[in-house]
Scaffold this motif. Sequence first.
Motif, short mmCIF file in Angstrom:
data_model
loop_
_atom_site.label_atom_id
_atom_site.label_comp_id
_atom_site.label_asym_id
_atom_site.label_seq_id
_atom_site.Cartn_x
_atom_site.Cartn_y
_atom_site.Cartn_z
N HIS A 196 0.70 -0.94 -0.32
CA HIS A 196 -0.23 -0.17 -0.13
C HIS A 196 0.96 0.87 -0.54
N VAL A 197 0.64 2.30 -1.50
CA VAL A 197 1.97 3.37 -1.56
C VAL A 197 2.97 3.29 -0.43
N ASN A 198 4.06 2.59 -1.53
CA ASN A 198 5.30 1.51 -0.56
C ASN A 198 6.03 2.28 0.68
N SER A 238 -6.13 7.06 7.89
CA SER A 238 -7.34 7.43 8.12
C SER A 238 -7.43 8.31 9.52
N ALA A 239 -8.30 9.20 9.94
CA ALA A 239 -7.99 10.18 11.20
C ALA A 239 -7.54 9.47 12.28
N CYS A 240 -6.71 9.92 12.77
CA CYS A 240 -6.15 9.13 14.67
C CYS A 240 -7.50 10.00 14.99
N LEU A 272 2.80 10.93 15.42
CA LEU A 272 2.86 12.21 14.66
C LEU A 272 1.54 11.50 13.34
N HIS A 273 0.61 12.52 13.80
CA HIS A 273 -0.56 12.07 12.71
C HIS A 273 0.32 13.40 11.27
N ALA A 274 -0.71 11.77 10.40
CA ALA A 274 0.66 12.56 8.72
C ALA A 274 -1.44 12.50 7.95
N TRP A 275 -1.18 12.54 6.87
CA TRP A 275 -2.03 12.81 5.87
C TRP A 275 -1.70 12.69 4.79
N GLY A 276 -2.26 11.28 4.03
CA GLY A 276 -1.75 11.46 2.59
C GLY A 276 -2.25 10.41 1.95
N MET A 277 -1.92 10.37 0.61
CA MET A 277 -2.68 9.36 -0.17
C MET A 277 -1.79 8.91 -1.51
N THR A 278 -2.68 7.90 -2.17
CA THR A 278 -2.20 7.33 -3.67
C THR A 278 -0.94 7.85 -4.61
N GLU A 279 -2.05 9.27 -5.01
CA GLU A 279 -1.62 9.81 -5.94
C GLU A 279 -0.67 10.74 -5.20
N LYS A 287 -5.12 17.89 14.38
CA LYS A 287 -5.30 18.13 13.00
C LYS A 287 -3.88 16.80 11.74
N GLN A 288 -4.61 16.72 10.77
CA GLN A 288 -3.34 15.99 10.05
C GLN A 288 -2.35 16.91 9.25
N GLY A 289 -1.74 18.06 9.36
CA GLY A 289 -0.24 18.60 10.13
C GLY A 289 -0.52 19.17 8.82
N SER A 304 -17.61 13.96 9.71
CA SER A 304 -18.19 13.27 10.17
C SER A 304 -16.95 12.86 11.37
N ILE A 305 -15.96 12.80 10.64
CA ILE A 305 -14.38 12.86 11.23
C ILE A 305 -14.98 13.10 13.35
N ASP A 306 -15.34 14.40 13.29
CA ASP A 306 -15.21 14.79 14.60
C ASP A 306 -15.90 14.31 15.23
#
Length: 547
Positions: free
Chosen positions: A232-234, A305-307, A324-331, A359-361, A447-449
Amino acid sequence: MNGLMMDQPLLISSLLTHAERHHGEQQIVSRRVEGDVHRYTYRDMGQRVRRLANALAARGIEQGERVATLAWNGYRHMELYYAVSGSGAVLHTLNPRLHPDQVVWIADHAEDEILFFDLTFLPLIEAIASRVSTIKAFVVMTDRAHMPASSKVPNLLCYEDLIDDHTPDFEWPVFDEKAASSLCYTSGTTGNPKGALYSHRSTMLHTYAAALPDALNCSAKDVILPVVPMFHVNAWGLPYIACMVGAKLVFPGPWLDGKSLHDLFEAEGVTVSAGVPTVWQGLLAHVESNDLHFSTMRRTIIGGSACPPAMMRAFQERYDVQVLHAWGMTELSPVGTVCTLKPCHQTLSAAERLAIQSKQGRSVFGIDMKIVGEDGAELPHDGKTAGELMVRGAWVISNYFKGEGAGPLVNGWFPTGDVSTIDADGFMQITDRSKDVIKSGGEWIGSIDLENIAMAHPAVEMAACIAARHPKWDERPLLIVVKKSGQELTRDELIKFYDGRIAKWWTPDDVVFVDRIPLGATGKVQKNLLRDAHGDHLMANSGSRFA
Ligand code: AMP
């Protein structure tokens, strides 16, 4: 006038050459599907990767051709990462959690030439071998002693035999850094999956940036255990980062339950790990119920997904492990933002810091981002206004493989499909996937909140919030909840838990208790299935408290 500096293309093979020459003694430890623990060094790895590169060449694999893997996190998968891309071919990591029909569709679409797989996946290979149209050989990633006898798979080869047949004398080819290096398909809950085709240049720039102290913060002193799969995304770039910084790597193989992970963390002195929230739930439950602690773990990177803040609090306050909360995607191959605090946050109270960490940072250098409204106009960075998150940068796709999803960019920006806010300090917070947003009486509810609040209740194991159809408000939030085993919890108790924690009109209308919440192939809640199952719940029941 040009600068007078060496013109060296950014190629993935240079990461391995560096690790071999400058961190040759550093270890790579793997729990193998064969059942034992394997241990060797970057120096050993380099030798075997070059043998494998010779084996690929001998089988006629040419630059640009796709070599597929169906494998867990382990040293042989790591060898393929480097042998395939280093030779100029394209590493295509297939996701074994997908339905066999999807695996066939993706392998055909990618036109894979050869497929390497872990023993565990023999049943899957047997199911797809006669259906895939371009794969000429199937290689079991094991030794002769463990080779299965399968009459259903033609051209079944043994990985160790393949390597043994070749010498480690191999010169890494030098080519254009824009050449394709690896291919990952999006999980695609709607429509066919689409391929993100990374280049050597994009991967190398991502590796430099993601390793930085304010990003994933990896160094030679670290012992890194990627729980996030290499399919999954290296594995969020960690197999590349580890070589760049010379860190010890620990691979868990297929054993991702709390006990197996905790045992491995302790046995190998793991300092950093990375994975999706659902994995950490199992780990925390194991550690809590057995009164354990972490002796060496210092940081865990959580994303995908949101932590939930409750999970962050458990790691940080109870176990002294920084999240460490992180956000990313395959793209984005995949890192876009990481939530590391700025100096101005150091004087905040623990609760205030936790609110920022949820927050995702902020964007790592190389990724630019903005939010836009429905008319495409840019929205303010005030931490309150939500809009679609758009990104651009050197490791963001410009197109999907073979032009699927025709021209995804809008004025040079990639629309992420995520809805978020950005605050004045540059911290981005995802409120929803755009297709999951709850539109109640024309207003948006994130919905995440709502999920994060439910997850903070001690009796809640997992929660997902969906848009349920409503006769008056179009949509209202409906909470789907899995209780912790042995815990009692009523709908009214959980609804009351929202009092004072959120604007009254955001409170979910009802709660549906279920035994399990469906997760997709990359560990994300499949809200489309929940909407199919419960979308009419409020139409059938008497409905909103706000009606
Ligand atoms: P994938 O391409 O499968 O890695 O999925 C990417 C999507 O996962 C993003 O567009 C987000 O919707 C979601 N995602 C990733 N990281 C986070 C995070 N930290 N919080 C919330 N959603 C996330």
